[in-house]
Design a protein around this motif. Structure first.
Motif, PDB file in Angstrom:
ATOM      1  N   HIS A 255       1.896   7.536 -52.905  1.00 43.26           N
ATOM      2  CA  HIS A 255       3.109   7.602 -52.085  1.00 43.26           C
ATOM      3  C   HIS A 255       4.293   8.048 -52.925  1.00 43.26           C
ATOM      4  O   HIS A 255       5.104   8.893 -52.502  1.00 43.26           O
ATOM      5  CB  HIS A 255       3.361   6.224 -51.472  1.00 43.26           C
ATOM      6  CG  HIS A 255       4.502   6.189 -50.509  1.00 43.26           C
ATOM      7  ND1 HIS A 255       4.974   5.023 -49.950  1.00 43.26           N
ATOM      8  CD2 HIS A 255       5.300   7.170 -50.012  1.00 43.26           C
ATOM      9  CE1 HIS A 255       5.989   5.290 -49.149  1.00 43.26           C
ATOM     10  NE2 HIS A 255       6.205   6.583 -49.177  1.00 43.26           N
ATOM     11  N   THR A 351      10.402   9.959 -46.733  1.00 44.81           N
ATOM     12  CA  THR A 351       9.271   9.182 -46.235  1.00 44.81           C
ATOM     13  C   THR A 351       9.593   8.486 -44.922  1.00 44.81           C
ATOM     14  O   THR A 351       8.691   8.256 -44.107  1.00 44.81           O
ATOM     15  CB  THR A 351       8.841   8.137 -47.278  1.00 44.81           C
ATOM     16  OG1 THR A 351       9.971   7.346 -47.653  1.00 44.81           O
ATOM     17  CG2 THR A 351       8.269   8.807 -48.508  1.00 44.81           C
ATOM     18  N   LEU A 354       8.806  11.064 -42.279  1.00 40.52           N
ATOM     19  CA  LEU A 354       7.361  11.192 -42.116  1.00 40.52           C
ATOM     20  C   LEU A 354       6.784   9.991 -41.369  1.00 40.52           C
ATOM     21  O   LEU A 354       5.899  10.129 -40.529  1.00 40.52           O
ATOM     22  CB  LEU A 354       6.688  11.321 -43.486  1.00 40.52           C
ATOM     23  CG  LEU A 354       6.875  12.638 -44.230  1.00 40.52           C
ATOM     24  CD1 LEU A 354       6.202  12.575 -45.586  1.00 40.52           C
ATOM     25  CD2 LEU A 354       6.328  13.798 -43.416  1.00 40.52           C
ATOM     26  N   GLN A 355       7.285   8.813 -41.687  1.00 45.94           N
ATOM     27  CA  GLN A 355       6.822   7.603 -41.018  1.00 45.94           C
ATOM     28  C   GLN A 355       7.130   7.661 -39.527  1.00 45.94           C
ATOM     29  O   GLN A 355       6.326   7.227 -38.693  1.00 45.94           O
ATOM     30  CB  GLN A 355       7.515   6.382 -41.641  1.00 45.94           C
ATOM     31  CG  GLN A 355       7.160   5.051 -41.005  1.00 45.94           C
ATOM     32  CD  GLN A 355       5.902   4.452 -41.561  1.00 45.94           C
ATOM     33  OE1 GLN A 355       5.235   5.069 -42.382  1.00 45.94           O
ATOM     34  NE2 GLN A 355       5.557   3.259 -41.118  1.00 45.94           N
ATOM     35  N   ARG A 358       4.536   9.913 -37.656  1.00 47.79           N
ATOM     36  CA  ARG A 358       3.135   9.781 -38.066  1.00 47.79           C
ATOM     37  C   ARG A 358       2.179   9.680 -36.879  1.00 47.79           C
ATOM     38  O   ARG A 358       1.027  10.100 -36.965  1.00 47.79           O
ATOM     39  CB  ARG A 358       2.957   8.567 -38.971  1.00 47.79           C
ATOM     40  CG  ARG A 358       3.163   7.235 -38.270  1.00 47.79           C
ATOM     41  CD  ARG A 358       2.862   6.070 -39.170  1.00 47.79           C
ATOM     42  NE  ARG A 358       2.958   4.823 -38.420  1.00 47.79           N
ATOM     43  CZ  ARG A 358       2.684   3.637 -38.923  1.00 47.79           C
ATOM     44  NH1 ARG A 358       2.295   3.551 -40.175  1.00 47.79           N
ATOM     45  NH2 ARG A 358       2.789   2.555 -38.188  1.00 47.79           N
ATOM     46  N   ASP A 359       2.626   9.101 -35.758  1.00 46.02           N
ATOM     47  CA  ASP A 359       1.735   8.939 -34.604  1.00 46.02           C
ATOM     48  C   ASP A 359       1.485  10.252 -33.875  1.00 46.02           C
ATOM     49  O   ASP A 359       0.492  10.395 -33.169  1.00 46.02           O
ATOM     50  CB  ASP A 359       2.303   7.909 -33.626  1.00 46.02           C
ATOM     51  CG  ASP A 359       2.325   6.503 -34.215  1.00 46.02           C
ATOM     52  OD1 ASP A 359       1.496   6.231 -35.112  1.00 46.02           O
ATOM     53  OD2 ASP A 359       3.165   5.687 -33.797  1.00 46.02           O
ATOM     54  N   PRO A 361       2.226  13.923 -35.352  1.00 45.10           N
ATOM     55  CA  PRO A 361       2.839  14.860 -36.306  1.00 45.10           C
ATOM     56  C   PRO A 361       3.017  16.269 -35.771  1.00 45.10           C
ATOM     57  O   PRO A 361       3.761  17.054 -36.355  1.00 45.10           O
ATOM     58  CB  PRO A 361       1.859  14.846 -37.493  1.00 45.10           C
ATOM     59  CG  PRO A 361       0.566  14.378 -36.911  1.00 45.10           C
ATOM     60  CD  PRO A 361       0.928  13.430 -35.814  1.00 45.10           C
ATOM     61  N   GLY A 379       7.362  18.725 -35.187  1.00 46.76           N
ATOM     62  CA  GLY A 379       6.616  18.086 -36.260  1.00 46.76           C
ATOM     63  C   GLY A 379       5.917  19.085 -37.152  1.00 46.76           C
ATOM     64  O   GLY A 379       5.821  18.888 -38.369  1.00 46.76           O
ATOM     65  N   VAL A 383       5.677  19.240 -41.266  1.00 45.25           N
ATOM     66  CA  VAL A 383       4.374  19.205 -41.931  1.00 45.25           C
ATOM     67  C   VAL A 383       4.190  20.438 -42.819  1.00 45.25           C
ATOM     68  O   VAL A 383       3.656  20.357 -43.922  1.00 45.25           O
ATOM     69  CB  VAL A 383       3.235  19.099 -40.896  1.00 45.25           C
ATOM     70  CG1 VAL A 383       1.878  19.295 -41.562  1.00 45.25           C
ATOM     71  CG2 VAL A 383       3.291  17.756 -40.185  1.00 45.25           C
ATOM     72  N   GLU A 387       3.079  19.758 -46.714  1.00 40.70           N
ATOM     73  CA  GLU A 387       1.703  19.962 -47.165  1.00 40.70           C
ATOM     74  C   GLU A 387       1.582  20.827 -48.412  1.00 40.70           C
ATOM     75  O   GLU A 387       0.798  20.526 -49.290  1.00 40.70           O
ATOM     76  CB  GLU A 387       0.853  20.533 -46.029  1.00 40.70           C
ATOM     77  CG  GLU A 387       0.533  19.486 -44.975  1.00 40.70           C
ATOM     78  CD  GLU A 387      -0.430  20.002 -43.942  1.00 40.70           C
ATOM     79  OE1 GLU A 387      -0.520  21.232 -43.785  1.00 40.70           O
ATOM     80  OE2 GLU A 387      -1.089  19.180 -43.291  1.00 40.70           O
ATOM     81  N   ARG A 390       2.124  18.572 -51.317  1.00 39.44           N
ATOM     82  CA  ARG A 390       1.323  17.366 -51.447  1.00 39.44           C
ATOM     83  C   ARG A 390       0.400  17.491 -52.647  1.00 39.44           C
ATOM     84  O   ARG A 390      -0.302  18.468 -52.810  1.00 39.44           O
ATOM     85  CB  ARG A 390       0.514  17.156 -50.167  1.00 39.44           C
ATOM     86  CG  ARG A 390      -0.220  15.841 -50.130  1.00 39.44           C
ATOM     87  CD  ARG A 390      -0.712  15.566 -48.725  1.00 39.44           C
ATOM     88  NE  ARG A 390       0.412  15.318 -47.837  1.00 39.44           N
ATOM     89  CZ  ARG A 390       0.290  15.202 -46.522  1.00 39.44           C
ATOM     90  NH1 ARG A 390      -0.883  15.327 -45.957  1.00 39.44           N
ATOM     91  NH2 ARG A 390       1.364  14.970 -45.775  1.00 39.44           N
ATOM     92  N   ARG A 394       1.825  -0.214 -45.448  1.00 33.52           N
ATOM     93  CA  ARG A 394       2.357  -1.143 -44.427  1.00 33.52           C
ATOM     94  C   ARG A 394       2.896  -2.371 -45.274  1.00 33.52           C
ATOM     95  O   ARG A 394       2.360  -2.787 -46.062  1.00 33.52           O
ATOM     96  CB  ARG A 394       1.417  -1.740 -43.456  1.00 33.52           C
ATOM     97  CG  ARG A 394       0.863  -1.589 -42.359  1.00 33.52           C
ATOM     98  CD  ARG A 394      -0.323  -1.908 -41.665  1.00 33.52           C
ATOM     99  NE  ARG A 394      -1.157  -1.687 -40.969  1.00 33.52           N
ATOM    100  CZ  ARG A 394      -2.324  -1.961 -40.657  1.00 33.52           C
ATOM    101  NH1 ARG A 394      -2.426  -2.373 -40.318  1.00 33.52           N
ATOM    102  NH2 ARG A 394      -2.941  -1.808 -40.243  1.00 33.52           N
TER     103      ARG A 394
END
Length: 398
Positions: A255, A351, A354-355, A358-359, A361, A379, A383, A387, A390, A394
């Motif tokens: 992360h 972040t 991104l969070q 996330r459900d 993207p 989204g 992304v 990417e 990259r 929780r």
């Protein structure tokens, strides 16, 4: 892009940002508005502790088996309440710091509190992180006080002593300086404060978490080999904790690496402008209006008769319509309506951004700041920025 009031009107009340609720686990209700969930894995741990503790009481106290199991189950419930209080410590301090809480999940190896976003400052991170162990320590002291005043040698005194010991162990263990433990979050905050880099803090605390995981596994094996720990249940459980710590630490390290490579854009910066049309506008006409717009890559937004924003033309659905039919197909037929889960605050970045997506993207998100509408974040745009950066390689409490 700066906030403005021109263009499409603000989203209707139904589309205002609202906290998302987690769907994992068995819902137990709410405390102070925070959804509480119970992971199915907890039921396995509850059964194991009930059987183990109940059998020990049956032998040592010469109780009936049913009475021993009943007391064992009562101990499990007290442990569950203790973990819940620990997580509520995080949740309450998070809310007091202006960070929303999505929910608390109680699971086999402890629990975790899911927050809307990360702490904005190292001091806030430190405050939230240490709240959980502080609550566990306070519960342990209260249970210890109860054990002192209860008649010695009785079941109640033994019960209180075990509860005190378990809470104090949880408080001390969680305060160890390694992610994903609370002490790791505190270490992350201290490194962040010293270096000014939260991602460096996350990586340092992640590597420290791997050291804690290895030390935990080594310690339990040494204690078992010397006969200080008797029985395989405690050894297996502790080794499982060590494995969980190792995995969580690795996730924290990754992360930190990914977050360090994220572009410094906010949702407002990435929002595309919108071209507003009615639901009855032909798809071909909407495409023509978008092409004529002087704005960059606008998104076609659909408004109702009162000017309220309904949704956005879904790109894939629109492209699937044959060219010869587009003059006759209204945009309302290829529109995806706005829901609270597809509304973002304009200052989200890194972040946290991104969070937030996330459900879904690949979805479209309305970007707002109060009553101001900044545009639409796709989204896929975010992304595509993330990417390539990259690496190829929780809040959770144990």
């Amino acid at each position: 892009m700066d906030a403005h009031r021109s263009g499409p009107p603000p989203a209707p009340p139904a589309a205002r940002p609202q906290p998302r609720e987690r769907g994992a686990g068995i819902p137990l209700g709410r405390i102070a508005g925070v959804p509480i969930y119970l992971a199915p894995s907890w039921l396995l741990l509850a059964a194991l502790i009930t059987l183990t503790y109940g059998q020990i009481l049956t032998v040592r106290r010469e109780l009936s088996l049913s009475t021993g199991f009943a007391i064992g189950f009562g101990f499990v419930v007290c442990l569950l309440i203790s973990v819940l209080l620990h997580e509520l410590g995080h949740a309450v301090t998070s809310r007091r710091s202006g960070i929303g809480v999505r929910g608390i999940t109680l699971e086999m190896l402890g629990g975790y509190t899911e927050m809307d976003r990360e702490a904005p400052r190292p001091g806030v991170e430190l405050y939230i992180s240490l709240a959980g162990p502080a609550v566990s320590f306070a519960v342990g002291l209260l249970a210890a006080a109860a054990a002192v005043v209860l008649p010695g040698g009785g079941i109640a005194e033994t019960f209180a002593f075990q509860l005190a010991l378990s809470n104090i162990v949880v408080a001390v263990f969680n305060a160890l300086p390694g992610l994903p433990l609370d002490g790791g979050r505190a270490l992350q905050a201290l490194v962040w404060k010293a270096s000014g880099d939260p991602n460096l803090g996350r990586r340092v605390a992640g590597w420290a978490g791997r050291v804690v995981a290895l030390a935990t596994a080594a310690a339990v094996l040494i204690l078992f080999e010397r006969g200080i720990i008797d029985g395989y249940f405690g050894v297996i459980f502790t080794l499982l904790v060590a494995v969980t710590l190792w995995v969580g630490a690795g996730q924290a390290i990754r992360h930190g690496r990914v977050a360090a490579s994220l572009p410094p854009f906010s949702a407002r910066d990435l929002a595309r402008p919108v071209v507003a049309v009615s639901a009855s506008t032909p798809l071909a006409e909407a495409a023509r209006l978008a092409a004529m717009s002087e704005e960059r890559q606008p998104v076609v937004a659909v408004v109702d008769g009162a000017g309220g924003l309904i949704g956005f033309v879904h790109g894939a659905s629109a492209r699937a319509v044959p060219a010869e039919r587009r003059p006759w197909v209204p945009v309302g037929d290829v529109t995806r309506r706005i829901d609270p889960q597809h509304v973002l605050q304009g200052d989200l970045r890194g972040t946290d951004l991104l969070q937030a997506i996330r459900d879904d993207p690949a979805g479209d998100y309305l970007v707002v700041s109060g009553e101001d509408v900044h545009g639409v974040l796709r989204g896929a745009d975010l992304v595509s920025l993330v990417e390539p950066r990259r690496p190829t390689v929780r809040r959770k409490n144990t």
